[in-house]
Motif scaffolding. Structure first.
Motif, mmCIF file in Angstrom:
data_model
loop_
_atom_site.group_PDB
_atom_site.id
_atom_site.type_symbol
_atom_site.label_atom_id
_atom_site.label_comp_id
_atom_site.label_asym_id
_atom_site.label_seq_id
_atom_site.Cartn_x
_atom_site.Cartn_y
_atom_site.Cartn_z
ATOM 1 N N THR A 397 55.716 25.699 28.879
ATOM 2 C CA THR A 397 55.989 25.325 30.263
ATOM 3 C C THR A 397 54.825 25.706 31.173
ATOM 4 O O THR A 397 54.476 24.976 32.096
ATOM 5 C CB THR A 397 57.285 26.022 30.759
ATOM 6 O OG1 THR A 397 58.355 25.655 29.895
ATOM 7 C CG2 THR A 397 57.627 25.604 32.165
ATOM 8 N N GLU A 398 54.212 26.857 30.883
ATOM 9 C CA GLU A 398 53.077 27.302 31.705
ATOM 10 C C GLU A 398 51.921 26.307 31.617
ATOM 11 O O GLU A 398 51.187 26.115 32.581
ATOM 12 C CB GLU A 398 52.607 28.687 31.254
ATOM 13 C CG GLU A 398 53.672 29.774 31.356
ATOM 14 C CD GLU A 398 53.928 30.249 32.778
ATOM 15 O OE1 GLU A 398 53.312 29.692 33.723
ATOM 16 O OE2 GLU A 398 54.756 31.164 32.959
ATOM 17 N N TYR B 57 60.515 50.492 24.560
ATOM 18 C CA TYR B 57 60.115 49.093 24.417
ATOM 19 C C TYR B 57 60.155 48.402 25.780
ATOM 20 O O TYR B 57 59.256 47.653 26.154
ATOM 21 C CB TYR B 57 61.043 48.369 23.430
ATOM 22 C CG TYR B 57 60.688 46.919 23.234
ATOM 23 C CD1 TYR B 57 59.716 46.535 22.322
ATOM 24 C CD2 TYR B 57 61.302 45.934 24.008
ATOM 25 C CE1 TYR B 57 59.366 45.213 22.163
ATOM 26 C CE2 TYR B 57 60.954 44.601 23.861
ATOM 27 C CZ TYR B 57 59.989 44.248 22.937
ATOM 28 O OH TYR B 57 59.641 42.934 22.807
ATOM 29 N N ARG B 63 57.353 42.259 28.558
ATOM 30 C CA ARG B 63 56.881 41.532 29.741
ATOM 31 C C ARG B 63 58.026 40.868 30.487
ATOM 32 O O ARG B 63 58.016 40.766 31.708
ATOM 33 C CB ARG B 63 55.898 40.436 29.316
ATOM 34 C CG ARG B 63 54.477 40.885 29.200
ATOM 35 C CD ARG B 63 53.518 39.706 29.379
ATOM 36 N NE ARG B 63 54.010 38.463 28.801
ATOM 37 C CZ ARG B 63 53.759 38.077 27.558
ATOM 38 N NH1 ARG B 63 53.033 38.809 26.775
ATOM 39 N NH2 ARG B 63 54.229 36.935 27.097
ATOM 40 N N ARG B 64 59.010 40.375 29.744
ATOM 41 C CA ARG B 64 60.108 39.653 30.397
ATOM 42 C C ARG B 64 60.974 40.597 31.235
ATOM 43 O O ARG B 64 61.579 40.181 32.202
ATOM 44 C CB ARG B 64 60.980 38.927 29.367
ATOM 45 C CG ARG B 64 60.228 37.835 28.646
ATOM 46 C CD ARG B 64 61.186 36.960 27.870
ATOM 47 N NE ARG B 64 61.753 35.904 28.693
ATOM 48 C CZ ARG B 64 62.857 35.223 28.372
ATOM 49 N NH1 ARG B 64 63.517 35.533 27.284
ATOM 50 N NH2 ARG B 64 63.303 34.274 29.143
ATOM 51 N N PRO B 240 62.704 27.170 35.092
ATOM 52 C CA PRO B 240 61.381 26.937 34.515
ATOM 53 C C PRO B 240 60.477 28.164 34.559
ATOM 54 O O PRO B 240 60.439 28.869 35.568
ATOM 55 C CB PRO B 240 60.811 25.842 35.423
ATOM 56 C CG PRO B 240 61.510 26.041 36.724
ATOM 57 C CD PRO B 240 62.873 26.537 36.390
ATOM 58 N N ALA B 241 59.783 28.374 33.449
ATOM 59 C CA ALA B 241 58.778 29.424 33.351
ATOM 60 C C ALA B 241 59.315 30.783 33.799
ATOM 61 O O ALA B 241 58.623 31.548 34.458
ATOM 62 C CB ALA B 241 57.522 29.043 34.130
ATOM 63 N N GLU B 254 69.767 38.727 26.115
ATOM 64 C CA GLU B 254 69.481 39.751 25.111
ATOM 65 C C GLU B 254 70.758 40.105 24.351
ATOM 66 O O GLU B 254 70.747 40.269 23.139
ATOM 67 C CB GLU B 254 68.897 41.001 25.787
ATOM 68 C CG GLU B 254 67.454 40.833 26.220
ATOM 69 C CD GLU B 254 66.523 40.679 25.028
ATOM 70 O OE1 GLU B 254 66.513 41.547 24.143
ATOM 71 O OE2 GLU B 254 65.791 39.670 24.976
ATOM 72 N N TYR B 263 69.943 47.048 23.223
ATOM 73 C CA TYR B 263 68.894 46.852 24.227
ATOM 74 C C TYR B 263 69.509 46.392 25.543
ATOM 75 O O TYR B 263 69.116 46.852 26.614
ATOM 76 C CB TYR B 263 67.888 45.825 23.707
ATOM 77 C CG TYR B 263 66.644 45.737 24.553
ATOM 78 C CD1 TYR B 263 65.777 46.817 24.638
ATOM 79 C CD2 TYR B 263 66.335 44.582 25.273
ATOM 80 C CE1 TYR B 263 64.643 46.756 25.418
ATOM 81 C CE2 TYR B 263 65.206 44.512 26.053
ATOM 82 C CZ TYR B 263 64.356 45.598 26.124
ATOM 83 O OH TYR B 263 63.238 45.530 26.908
#
Lengths: 426, 297
Positions: A397-398, B57, B63-64, B240-241, B254, B263
């Motif tokens: 998507t990026e 972690y 990152r998410r 999106p993204a 998760e 988690y």
């Protein structure tokens, strides 16, 4: 009447006997649930099959549950967590490893030939559903990748091509021709850059595979970059669908540009052609996924879906009767048609042959015509590969949005995918 | 102590249903989730002790997780002030002693009843879609619209607008608060020739401060917990993204998509700590701007 101990006991006994009667009848009536991901055509066929099964097995109540692909796995995961999975579930090759490894589905070895008759199945038809020597998923239809295209649009734009042997350059030229001849009202194709399934064929054309047999990631970063670059070029040329449509992931069939009449092609498994055709007026054709010049074919055949017995199946004999009926009963096979794939047995194919409609016949012919181009069946992804697919769409998507170059995104995706698989294997 | 209970008996009696629910339904799972947050647990096999693994972690590699925090903080920062402003604005309009006030109150409260529903989220997705109502209206005045929800730069603001629209419950509380402000204060101000705006700043806001404070704390907590609208509008993916990757959507995925309940439990506890920190911050700063009438200066 004076209430004595005796009359009291007698009354209670009679009441117990009376209540036992309907209770016993209820106990004999078994009930199972069947859960599948569907589309309008498939749901109609499946509910018909359930109805027929109930007519021939009045003692088994079957509850059908259906939902679109995108929500199916979320719902299934929730049910798995809650310990209330349906008895019979439809499974895809992308997820079967996860469910086998987590114990969500149970081995069927003991029931084959003893509840479920698979003696008419093609040799090797159940290899993919077999893990560690145990059969977990019964193949209920073979399918292969395809590019369904709007014949009318292709003809009106004057695109001439061989649907069984076209290259990515031919594809790009067709997209250009369609877009320019319709003044942009119809673009050549949906932007398939986020379709990992289509990318798998592209990747295999180079000789590479996504995974090794033991589940190691072998997807080359150059192939990911090349794939996203190819679609970036098509996007930049303005001959494929715009980004607003592309970034909606796992859209329902009715939302596809092909159905809405705004694009001329997309990617689908060949068995879905009938369902697509059911939603549109223009006639559909099916073409193979375009080849890259000078490379091998990436085409393959695999079970489009499996029937599995879930860990939570309460009434195993009833579930087995249902599965056995599904794979053997002539009328059932007729109703199901090739919506879930080509039957993996000669018996099944013979039953269907006389009743195929035009679209189905075209799909069967396509299936036969592409046999010579079949490469080996790809290895099934390990636990975590479903999440890798999510990551592919997310990172892709990026690129679609122009935030990352294909190369950078490919580097990041491979890095993330490795991390996902390591984490999933712990 | 005894005096305390005697004085508050009525309160506790009214709290009983909630207390029963809390002790018998909620407390157990809450404590178990704390334990699970230190384990790896896929919900099928037994949990495996993992110490601080999940938290490590989360902060070092995920990152998410950071993206989800960014999205959620952005949402809170925009939606809470906007919703409170809308609530206060409408409350002041309604605080005019209209005869049909009950009707208007109900009408303005309606979105709050509907807003959290799936139907509204679906409607929202259509409205802000490429061919949705918003773009059709815009095209009438000559503006070419875009896919508001499919553009990661604007998608979150469609949900901010949705949240702002659901100003019903803070509005009712503001209304009650406005009613509690003695009228003679305004009369005195009128006589002194004070402008409306000055009256608002010098009388309404300070007199309403305890109510604003209450609403602020409650709405901030609500905003951090936003789930349904983001989940439905992004098809459960945060797409999106990852621009709609609300913290709770990430947590849900998760837990229920990738079977990482351990988690997800850790994520839930971190969210609890974040909300607690913000609430504590609000309480700590309140003594500088919230004045209670019965308090001695």
């Amino acid at each position: 009447m004076k209430l004595t101990r005796r009359t009291l006991l007698g009354t209670m006994g009679a009441a117990a006997a009376a209540s036992a009667l309907p209770f016993k009848a209820m106990a004999a009536s078994q009930s199972i649930r069947h859960f599948w991901w569907g589309n309008p055509t498939r749901d109609e066929r499946t509910f018909k099959v359930i109805e027929m099964f109930q007519a021939s097995h009045p003692d088994i109540a079957v509850q059908g549950e259906t939902i679109g692909w995108g929500d199916y796995w979320t719902k299934m995961a929730t049910q798995t967590a809650g310990g209330n999975m349906a008895d019979v579930i439809q499974m895809a090759h992308t997820y079967i490893h996860e469910y086998v490894q987590r114990g969500g589905v149970v081995p069927l070895n003991d029931y084959i030939g003893n509840g479920i008759d698979l003696s008419h199945y093609d040799a090797g038809a159940n290899d993919i559903g077999t893990m560690g020597g145990d059969l977990y998923g019964i193949n209920i239809g073979a399918t292969c990748p395809s590019i369904p295209y709007n014949k009318r649009v292709f003809e009106e734009a004057g695109v001439e091509f061989d649907p069984l042997a076209w290259t990515t350059d031919d594809f790009a030229a067709a997209c250009e021709k369609i877009t320019s001849s319709t003044g942009g009202a119809v673009t050549g194709s949906e932007d398939l850059s986020l379709y990992m399934e289509t990318f798998e064929i592209f990747c295999r054309q180079s000789g590479a595979d996504f995974y090794t047999a033991d589940g190691k990631l072998t997807m080359p970063v150059e192939e990911v970059a090349a794939w996203w670059q190819m679609w970036k070029d098509l996007r930049d040329a303005g001959v494929v669908e715009g980004k607003d449509q592309t970034v909606q992931l796992d859209k329902g069939m009715a939302d596809l540009g092909l159905i809405r009449g705004t694009t001329a092609t997309t990617f689908r498994w060949a068995n879905q052609t009938g369902a697509l055709q059911g939603l549109m007026q223009d006639p559909l054709g099916v073409a193979i996924v375009p080849q890259r010049a000078g490379m091998q074919s990436g085409h393959f055949v695999l079970p489009s879906m499996f029937l599995c017995l879930s860990r939570d199946a309460g009434d195993v004999p009833a579930a087995l009767a249902y599965i056995d009926n599904w794979v053997n009963d002539e009328e059932t096979l007729k109703v199901l048609g090739i919506d879930r794939g080509i039957p993996p047995s000669q018996k099944g194919r013979d039953i269907l042959a006389p009743q195929l409609n035009e679209t189905d016949a075209m799909v069967v012919k396509y299936f036969g015509d592409t046999q010579s181009q079949i490469l080996s069946t790809p290895n099934i992804g390990p636990k975590g590969s479903g999440e890798v697919r999510d990551s592919f769409m997310r990172t892709g998507t990026e690129v679609v949005l122009g935030n990352m170059s294909p190369q950078d995104a490919a580097d990041q995706f491979i890095h993330d995918a490795e991390g996902i698989l390591i984490r999933a294997s712990r | 102590m005894r005096k305390f209970f005697r004085r508050n008996t009525a309160g506790y009696v009214f709290l009983t249903p909630w207390l029963i629910g809390f002790f018998f339904l909620a407390l157990g799972p809450i404590l178990v989730s704390l334990y699970l947050s230190f384990t790896r647990y896929d919900m099928v096999s037994a949990p495996v002790w993992d110490g601080l693994g999940n938290y490590q972690y989360m902060f070092e590699y995920d990152r998410r997780f950071w993206k989800a925090l960014e999205v959620t903080f952005t949402f809170v920062a925009f939606s809470v002030p906007l919703r409170l402003a809308a609530a206060l604005g409408v409350a002041m309009l309604l605080d005019k002693g209209l005869r049909t006030i009950g009707l208007y109150r109900a009408i303005f409260y309606l979105p709050s009843l509907l807003g959290a529903s799936i139907a509204i989220a679906l409607l929202w997705r259509e409205m802000f879609g490429l061919n949705g109502v918003i773009n059709q209206v815009l095209s009438m005045v000559g503006i070419t619209g875009k896919g508001w929800i499919t553009d990661p730069d604007t998608s979150i603001y469609t949900i901010v607008v949705l949240a702002m629209w659901q100003f019903g419950s803070p509005m009712l509380i503001f209304l009650a608060g406005l009613r509690g402000i003695p009228r003679d204060l305004y009369e005195a101000a009128e006589i002194d020739g004070t402008s409306r705006f000055r009256q608002f700043r010098r009388i309404t806001l300070p007199m309403l401060a305890p109510v604003i404070f209450f609403n602020l704390v409650l709405q901030t907590i609500e905003a951090f917990k936003t789930f349904t609208s983001a989940f439905i509008i992004s098809n459960g993916t945060g797409a999106p993204a990852d621009s709609l990757l609300f913290y709770t959507v990430y947590l849900f995925n998760e837990a229920f998509k990738f079977f990482r309940m351990g988690y997800a439990s850790a994520l839930a506890w971190v969210l609890l700590l974040i909300i607690a920190a913000f609430t504590a911050l609000a309480f700590a700063t309140s003594k500088y701007w919230v004045h209670y009438e019965n308090e001695r200066d």
